[in-house]
Design a protein around this motif. Structure first.
Motif, mmCIF file in Angstrom:
data_model
loop_
_atom_site.group_PDB
_atom_site.id
_atom_site.type_symbol
_atom_site.label_atom_id
_atom_site.label_comp_id
_atom_site.label_asym_id
_atom_site.label_seq_id
_atom_site.Cartn_x
_atom_site.Cartn_y
_atom_site.Cartn_z
ATOM 1 N N ASN A 122 32.058 42.277 37.397
ATOM 2 C CA ASN A 122 33.346 42.904 37.705
ATOM 3 C C ASN A 122 33.560 42.881 39.214
ATOM 4 N N LEU A 123 34.544 42.129 39.691
ATOM 5 C CA LEU A 123 34.789 42.031 41.133
ATOM 6 C C LEU A 123 35.094 43.383 41.775
ATOM 7 N N ASP A 124 35.703 44.298 41.015
ATOM 8 C CA ASP A 124 36.035 45.613 41.563
ATOM 9 C C ASP A 124 34.813 46.303 42.152
ATOM 10 N N MET A 125 33.653 46.043 41.578
ATOM 11 C CA MET A 125 32.440 46.752 41.972
ATOM 12 C C MET A 125 31.893 46.327 43.326
ATOM 13 N N LEU A 126 32.442 45.266 43.909
ATOM 14 C CA LEU A 126 31.973 44.808 45.220
ATOM 15 C C LEU A 126 32.610 45.572 46.371
#
Length: 411
Positions: A122-126
């Motif tokens: 999940n890109l949001d978690m970066l």
């Protein structure tokens, strides 16, 4: 008898105090910052007033975004990135303590991250990785470096489109969203600047620039200069145009994510890096396009950008704050013409005059924020979908951008 009672009370008080001191380890920071009993002065800059208001609403930084238990999430990263700039400007330790409190709570001794799953891709978690980069530089705590490396490993395994574009999430196959550029690329670029060299760094910078190239290639609308919220390479999603793969509308905050991604990534891309000139070009196209759909009277922007005259559409706070930040930072960094600073000032004035309310204790509220919006089987990207998503006050995706805008305009 009264003396005996008084002595008893004093002993109990000292005992409680002693217990609290034992719980707190030597050198450990007080990460819960309580401002609820303080008046927030109107003499302070808007950036500091909003940060203090957030600390009032969310005494511990893991609570940001209305969480009732600790969660690794992107809004925390946005607000705490803004907080670190307030701390750098003011030097007030309570702001650093508030920032530190999030990774201190979320990162285990071995560097694993509570509630984070690498497998979800999940890109949001970066996004909150930016905070880890900051506190590791300040503290040197090895657990933070291990967590940074864990997040960086996600980039190497992230599923991609046929042209190398990151899928937004593993469960959203073949899809690139504007949101993802802000969630991943500033962390990726900052990591590369700090820890990569030579050909490894060059490849990483080229990969970062390629993400913007692909979004421009597939989501850019040549008629308006705006970008569609999402693009599905497979063209299979219910919201995807069967010929182009794009979603049907221009959502304010999606464009806001993209603008902030551009100005933040440019901080880390070397001057001689091939393709940096394209990022600057994209930023200038972006600025021209959003000015064309800015509400003339208020200086704000609508939830669905190009349909301000349609019933149900409304002037939305998070996108408006993000646009103001993008324009102000773009000018301050020398990437946009000076004229856009006036546009940013008009927008910020529109926010403070139309979307801000102030409580008796000085706490300020940012109103008319879209709480969340996305694209999926039951989120079709239609006009009706966007205008009917929940609205709330003090969404951190707006308050964080508001703080950043204030800091840029203070320059």
């Amino acid at each position: 008898m009264k003396s005996l009672k008084l002595i008893t009370v004093l002993i109990l008080s000292l005992s409680v105090f002693s217990c609290k001191e034992k719980v707190k380890k030597a050198g450990e920071k007080d990460t819960a910052v309580n401002t609820s009993n303080h008046i927030i002065s109107s003499d302070l800059k808007w950036s500091e007033r909003m940060l203090l208001s957030e600390m009032n609403r969310f005494p511990e930084s893991w609570m940001l975004d209305f969480h009732d238990k600790p969660k690794w999430s992107y809004p925390n990263g946005l607000v705490l990135n803004a907080a670190k700039r307030v701390y750098d400007q003011t030097g007030k330790e309570k702001y650093y303590d508030y920032i530190y409190g999030y990774p201190d709570t979320m990162i285990n001794p071995d560097g694993s991250i509570k509630t984070y799953s690498l497998e979800k891709q999940n890109l949001d978690m970066l996004k909150s990785g930016d905070v880890l980069l900051y506190v590791y530089e300040k503290t040197g705590e090895e657990r933070f470096k291990n967590a940074i490396e864990l997040l960086r490993s996600q980039i190497d395994t992230q599923p991609r489109t046929s042209e190398g574009g990151f899928w937004h999430k593993k469960r959203y196959p073949h899809q690139m969203w504007l949101d993802g550029l802000f969630m991943a690329e500033p962390f990726y670029a900052a990591y590369t600047q700090k820890y990569s060299e030579g050909e490894t760094a060059n490849k990483a910078y080229a990969d970062i620039i390629n993400q913007f190239d692909l979004i421009q290639k597939h989501s850019y609308d040549s008629k308006t200069g705006l970008l569609y919220h999402g693009w599905d390479e497979s063209k299979e999603q219910i919201w995807a145009d069967k010929e182009t793969g794009v979603s049907p509308n221009f959502w304010s905050r999606a464009m806001g994510w993209y603008g902030m991604a551009l100005v933040d990534v440019l901080d880390y891309i070397p001057e001689n890096q091939e393709g940096k000139d394209r990022l600057i070009k994209y930023l200038n196209q972006f600025a021209e396009a959003i000015v064309n759909v800015q509400d003339e009277e208020t200086g704000l922007w609508y939830q669905v950008l190009d349909q301000g005259d349609r019933e149900g559409n409304y002037l939305e706070a998070t996108g408006s704050s993000m646009f103001a930040y993008t324009l102000a930072k773009g000018v301050n960094d020398g990437y946009l013409p000076e004229k856009y600073l006036d546009v940013a000032k008009k927008a910020f004035r529109g926010i403070t005059e139309n979307l801000i309310s102030i409580e008796e204790n000085g706490v300020i509220n940012l109103n008319q924020c879209c709480a969340v919006a996305g694209l999926s089987a039951d989120r079709d990207g239609s006009f009706d979908y966007y205008i009917n998503e929940q609205k709330r006050s003090n969404d951190p995706k707006g308050t964080g951008a508001f703080i950043l805008t204030s800091l840029e305009l203070d320059k």
